[in-house]
Design a protein around this motif. Structure first.
Motif: not given
Lengths: 360, 246, 267
Positions: C246-252
């Motif tokens: 989530v930290c790098k692929d996201g947070p969106v």
């Protein structure tokens, strides 16, 4: 590629000149297990020993067939490349101002006798720590300054299944030189300039007469000793469809959530960041510490553990190794070294469980 | 921060952790030790920001005293296996009290002794626990510095196994010895396994650990799970009660 | 090449502090970070460690962060005041992409503190109001005490359709009462609209189901997720959610990408 044939004495010579230049890590028999250790004499290499490993079982015995009669050691290279506890930063508070000191302590390591599975593990860790938008400087520095002697396995144990996990027996996986024991002599293949420099320091004859097919024979013979197989065809998609399977609950009943599998796994990279403060509140040391997805505090959001049940945590681990990893890094997270199988106290076997899940 | 260090039924060993860090405590401008019988003759029994409590509750008098300390303290920290679980003296909780008593003491030696040795959390609410027999000073530092910062202390919840692996100590269970490592809180540095001795659980059980699976493994190997827990000073820990026994 | 240590902290200055409610503060910070809309930064508190905090707004070197003081690091913000030094790193993560839905109806849905992650999005939508068919922003909270950014409501309402709903108003509340889903029911939603959501996971789930039933494609729904982000560079593993860091692929995330994993307990 240059090739040489070494006798056991010449191998010892090579070992000692590597040891002169690097902090040498090599396997030895210690506390009843073959494990990587520092500053080992050539005579203390576990030549002639072999491990008997199966799920939740480990013992060693002697054999006189060959020198490299054992398989990969208990611990893995991550112990040295990314140690269990690293002090990466010191913060000092003077009045209300903070000063930061970033530490980059690293050793110039050489690894003698690294098996193909563990070499592949480094190649996988590189994708995590180096092929990243923000490369990890500690790992990268150690990695760039190390020297690796790869060795071909002669006999698999009952937990090995590297062949199923896409190990390429033609590939050097970043080793500087690669050794194959053939009839108690050693075929040395030189793969890098660094490797060449070392071999130039000992008096050697270039390999001329030896039939290269001999090496292929050794590898083919090794492959026949691998009994464990995992069908990895389309594995990711199959596992994605099994996330809701009730079988995870069964695994959750057996799993101790003891973290052992993740800690012995050569590719498990998860870590925690911890603060240790002095009582005068002037210094705060910051550490990277090995963590595990089996720890209850691992996946907490505002102190609520998202993976409350042990079954959730086991699923996270297996799914990560066998499925998620492929989406994240384009490879399996598992190299088939079987450490997690041997060192699981309750004998959970990732190969058997993955196969079961795919067959469900 | 006004600190009191108190002792109940115990061996005094956990209090020694404070001596390990005595220079740091004395030099810290934020800490004032106002009550600590083992360390000083100048004690003020008043109000405390933090009360560190060693020892189990074994007598009526102790029941009253722990409640009084609770009333006087903003934060109560149980330190060590006795305060957290009942200690080695809770071994009597699993036998015949009258028999054990008459075997150990002359008649009426202790008049008001309770049949059960209990953790302090059976009598008062406890804010934090520091495990171990004895506790280690690092965890005391973590508690104090965290309270000074007004944050939750980092308290270990992972098993001893993680420390064995960090130190490349081969798994004793796999190598064939009984070990409670998988269900025991770490923090000891895997001291016993590093000396080739199975963990007997002196740091006490992990909340929600898979006791059943380890019990099955012990059974399969011919080891006595319940006996080993009873020798580990934490048998009467609330996490065991209701799972292993009532 | 000298490698940048990803854990290096930079210095920022607190420009302004505003108490939003009983447990939440907004701080304006001047620093060298150059965030994009939807990204987050990591704040460091001495002895406490680090916490990820979303960028609620950014303008000319000054970023706004709205922080609920619940965690061990965020406790630091209890004592912060104007002129203080603050230490941070970032920005990290991906960003919202408003323009993907140019010419269409935009629906922004925020729950609780989630509005901190959608505020900048609203500001961007207001600035570019004429490039969208309609902009609707719906905001739900548990109690009136939880409301954030109250001083902005009038301004927002004058430029886009902005509505607030309160689940359990204990005090006088003349506007809508109920769940965010009740508010969505009152809106005429285009099937080809673009949706942006930030809120607690159960709310996201309910809202996505509701929109899906109306006929909104899950690939047109973007959500900003919260997980336990520690290193923020995809190496510590704590924020893993299915195959995503989530930290790098996201947070969106585009909801259609995470659909398979989202409602599975313990993933």
């Amino acid at each position: 590629m240059e090739r040489y044939i070494l006798t056991i004495d010449q191998l010892e010579e090579l070992y000692s000149i590597i040891k002169d230049e690097y902090k040498l890590i090599s396997p030895t028999l210690k506390d009843g297990v073959i494990q990587y250790s520092q500053n080992i004499d050539f005579k203390d290499l576990p030549f002639g020993y072999t491990q008997m490993e199966s799920a939740g079982f480990y013992t060693v015995k002697t054999t006189d067939d060959c020198y490299f009669s054992y398989i990969r050691p208990y611990n893995s290279l991550k112990q040295f490349l990314r140690p269990p506890k690293v002090n990466f930063m010191t913060v000092r508070r003077i009045d209300n101002n903070l000063t930061f000191e970033y530490h980059l302590k690293y050793e110039k390591y050489a690894f003698f006798d690294v098996r193909r599975c563990d070499l592949k593990a480094l190649y996988i860790l590189d994708k995590v720590f180096i092929e990243n938008k923000y490369p990890d400087i500690q790992y990268k520095t150690v990695r760039e300054n190390m020297f690796i002697v790869g060795v071909n396995c002669l006999k698999a144990s009952d937990v090995c299944f590297c062949e199923s996990m896409d190990i390429n027996f033609e590939e050097g996986y970043g080793a500087d030189i690669f050794i194959t024991e053939i009839d108690k002599n050693f075929l040395v293949e030189v793969l890098t300039e660094k490797g060449k420099n070392f071999l130039n320091k000992i008096k050697l004859k270039k390999q001329q007469s030896m039939n290269l097919n001999k090496k292929e024979e050794v590898i083919e013979k090794f492959k026949t000793t691998i009994k464990k197989k995992l069908n990895t065809e389309n594995l990711k998609d199959i596992l994605y469809s099994k996330i809701d399977s009730p079988y995870w609950e069964e695994l959750g009943k057996r799993c101790l959530s003891c973290t052992s599998c993740t800690q012995v796994c050569p590719t498990c990279f998860c870590f925690d960041i911890r603060e240790e403060n002095s009582l005068d509140m002037k210094v705060s040391e910051r550490y990277f510490v090995w963590d595990s997805c089996f720890n209850q505090t691992f996946a907490t959001v505002h102190k609520f553990n998202l993976r409350e049940k042990i079954s959730h945590r086991y699923r996270q681990w297996l799914m990560h190794k066998m499925a998620y990893w492929q989406d994240q890094f384009g490879t399996f997270g598992c190299i088939g070294c079987g450490r997690c199988i041997t060192w699981c106290p309750v004998k959970i076997d990732i190969q058997i469980e993955t196969q079961k899940l795919r067959d469900l | 921060m006004k600190i009191g260090v108190f002792k109940f039924s115990s061996c005094d060993g956990c209090q020694l952790a404070f001596f390990d860090i005595a220079p740091e405590i004395i030099n810290s401008e934020y800490i004032e030790i106002s009550y600590f019988l083992e360390a000083t003759s100048f004690n003020i029994y008043d109000r405390f920001d933090v009360a560190f409590v060693e020892g189990s509750i074994s007598t009526r008098e102790e029941e009253e005293r722990i409640k009084d300390i609770r009333d006087r303290s903003k934060i109560v920290v149980a330190i060590g296996a006795c305060a957290v679980s009942g200690g080695i003296q809770s071994a009597r909780n699993f036998g015949n009290f009258e028999e054990i008593y008459s075997f150990t003491y002359r008649e009426n030696y202790f008049k008001d002794i309770n049949p059960l040795s209990k953790p302090i959390s059976d009598f008062v609410s406890v804010d934090y626990t520091v495990r171990g027999c004895p506790v280690n000073a690092e965890e005391i530092i973590e508690i104090i510095t965290s309270l000074l910062l007004n944050k939750t202390p980092h308290i270990n919840e992972s098993p001893v196994c993680i420390e064995c692996k960090r130190k490349s100590i081969p798994c004793l269970l796999v190598m064939g010895s009984p070990c409670l490592g998988p269900i025991t809180v770490d923090g000891c540095g895997a001291l016993c396994p590093s000396l080739n001795r199975g963990c007997y659980g002196c740091f006490g059980p992990i909340k929600g650990a898979n006791f059943e699976s380890l019990r099955d493994l012990f059974k399969e190997r011919g080891f006595n799970f319940e006996e080993l827990i009873k020798t580990g000073f934490n048998a009467y820990n609330p996490y065991f009660r209701g799972v292993i026994w009532r | 090449m000298i490698l940048q240590n990803p854990y290096c902290l930079i210095n920022g200055k607190v420009i302004k502090v505003k108490r939003e409610n009983y447990n939440t503060v907004s701080v304006w910070i001047r620093s060298d970070i150059k965030p994009e809309n939807g990204q987050y930064v990591i704040f460091y508190g001495f002895g406490r460690g680090e916490a990820p905090i979303t960028v609620a707004s950014y303008n000319d070197g000054i970023s706004l962060h709205t922080i609920r003081i619940v965690g061990d690091v965020t406790g630091y913000f209890n004592r912060i005041s104007e002129g203080d030094d603050i230490y941070l790193r970032g920005p990290y993560g991906n960003s919202w992409d408003l323009m993907e839905f140019e010419g269409r109806q935009i629906i922004i849905i925020s729950g609780g503190l989630g509005i901190a992650a959608t505020r900048w999005l609203m500001e961007e939508a207001i600035q570019n109001r004429d490039r969208f068919k309609e902009v609707i922003s719906l905001y739900g909270v548990k109690s009136v005490d939880d409301l954030l950014y109250r001083e902005e409501y009038e301004n927002w309402s004058s430029k886009i359709r902005f509505s607030v709903i309160v689940q359990n108003p204990s005090e006088a509340w003349s506007k809508d009462v109920g769940l965010i889903t009740d508010l969505i029911e009152k809106v005429k939603i285009d099937k080809d609209c673009g949706v942006f959501i930030c809120g607690p996971d159960p709310m996201v789930k309910a809202v996505v189901n509701q929109l899906y039933n109306i006929g909104v494609d899950k690939s047109n729904i973007k959500v900003s997720l919260e997980r336990h982000m520690k290193c923020s560079v995809g190496t510590c593993g704590h924020c893993m959610f299915g195959p995503f860091f989530v930290c790098k692929d996201g947070p969106v995330f585009r909801f259609s990408d995470i659909d398979h994993f989202f409602d599975k307990k313990g993933v």
